[in-house]
Design a protein around this motif. Sequence first.
Motif, short mmCIF file in Angstrom:
data_model
loop_
_atom_site.label_atom_id
_atom_site.label_comp_id
_atom_site.label_asym_id
_atom_site.label_seq_id
_atom_site.Cartn_x
_atom_site.Cartn_y
_atom_site.Cartn_z
N TYR A 40 0.86 -1.23 -0.08
CA TYR A 40 0.57 0.20 -0.26
C TYR A 40 0.80 1.16 0.55
O TYR A 40 1.41 1.76 1.09
CB TYR A 40 -1.07 -0.30 0.80
N TYR A 43 1.70 6.93 -1.97
CA TYR A 43 1.72 8.22 -2.36
C TYR A 43 2.88 8.85 -3.06
O TYR A 43 3.13 9.17 -3.49
CB TYR A 43 1.86 9.48 -0.44
N GLN A 65 3.18 -0.52 4.23
CA GLN A 65 1.96 0.66 3.81
C GLN A 65 2.12 1.52 5.03
O GLN A 65 2.68 1.96 5.80
CB GLN A 65 1.69 -0.17 5.45
N GLU A 66 1.99 3.08 3.26
CA GLU A 66 1.68 4.12 3.54
C GLU A 66 0.84 4.55 4.58
O GLU A 66 0.15 3.60 4.75
CB GLU A 66 2.71 4.48 2.28
N ASN A 67 0.48 6.08 4.89
CA ASN A 67 -0.27 6.34 4.99
C ASN A 67 0.15 7.74 4.75
O ASN A 67 1.21 8.65 4.91
CB ASN A 67 0.02 6.03 7.12
N ILE A 68 -1.10 8.87 4.45
CA ILE A 68 -1.07 10.22 4.24
C ILE A 68 -0.48 11.23 5.25
O ILE A 68 0.03 11.96 5.54
CB ILE A 68 -2.47 10.46 4.05
N CYS A 69 -0.59 10.87 6.65
CA CYS A 69 -0.16 11.35 7.62
C CYS A 69 1.43 11.07 7.72
O CYS A 69 1.83 9.95 8.82
CB CYS A 69 -0.56 10.62 8.85
N VAL A 72 3.84 7.71 9.80
CA VAL A 72 3.15 6.31 9.90
C VAL A 72 3.34 5.36 9.42
O VAL A 72 3.62 4.73 9.90
CB VAL A 72 1.24 7.50 10.53
N GLY A 73 4.01 5.48 8.53
CA GLY A 73 3.69 4.19 7.28
C GLY A 73 4.80 3.38 8.53
O GLY A 73 5.81 3.88 8.52
#
Length: 162
Positions: A40, A43, A65-69, A72-73
């Motif tokens: 995932y 970004y 695993q990425e995160n928009i914040c 946090v990925g």
Amino acid sequence: MEKNRKISSNSSLEILLREDLDAIRLNLVHLARKAADHAYAPYSNFRVGAAVVLEDGQTFWANNQENICFPVGVCAERILLGYTHANFPHLKPEILVIAALKSDNTGLATVTPCGLCRQSISEFEMKFKAPIEILMCRPDETLLRAEGIDQLLPYKFEDLNR
């Protein structure tokens, strides 16, 4: 105190051909590449997969695993090692394979573990008092092999306390 004092380290990685790999390592390469396909990473489009074999022969795989914040990925290696240790805390990871896909989807990219992952791998080597073989896939289908994290992280955090 002498003026020219220094600490030096020698590090080398072995280049392996696919035909050099046994069935266990070939399977781990396959699983790491498959895991990277399902990462995932909306970004950065930097998709990484990792696969591990534990000392009892069980194999597992994970991906980043990425995160928009940001930040946090989580990296594939840390997800994988965290999962296996949480569920099988007494089983030593023996071989870790890492595969990354180019952002333009044209094949593999050469990748080594990031600094956080290197220190995490070091933690498991320290706990189990044994190196973890690390294989890193390359675009030309060869692999880079490190016999343990010392080859990628010669001055580990825990070394400061010796």
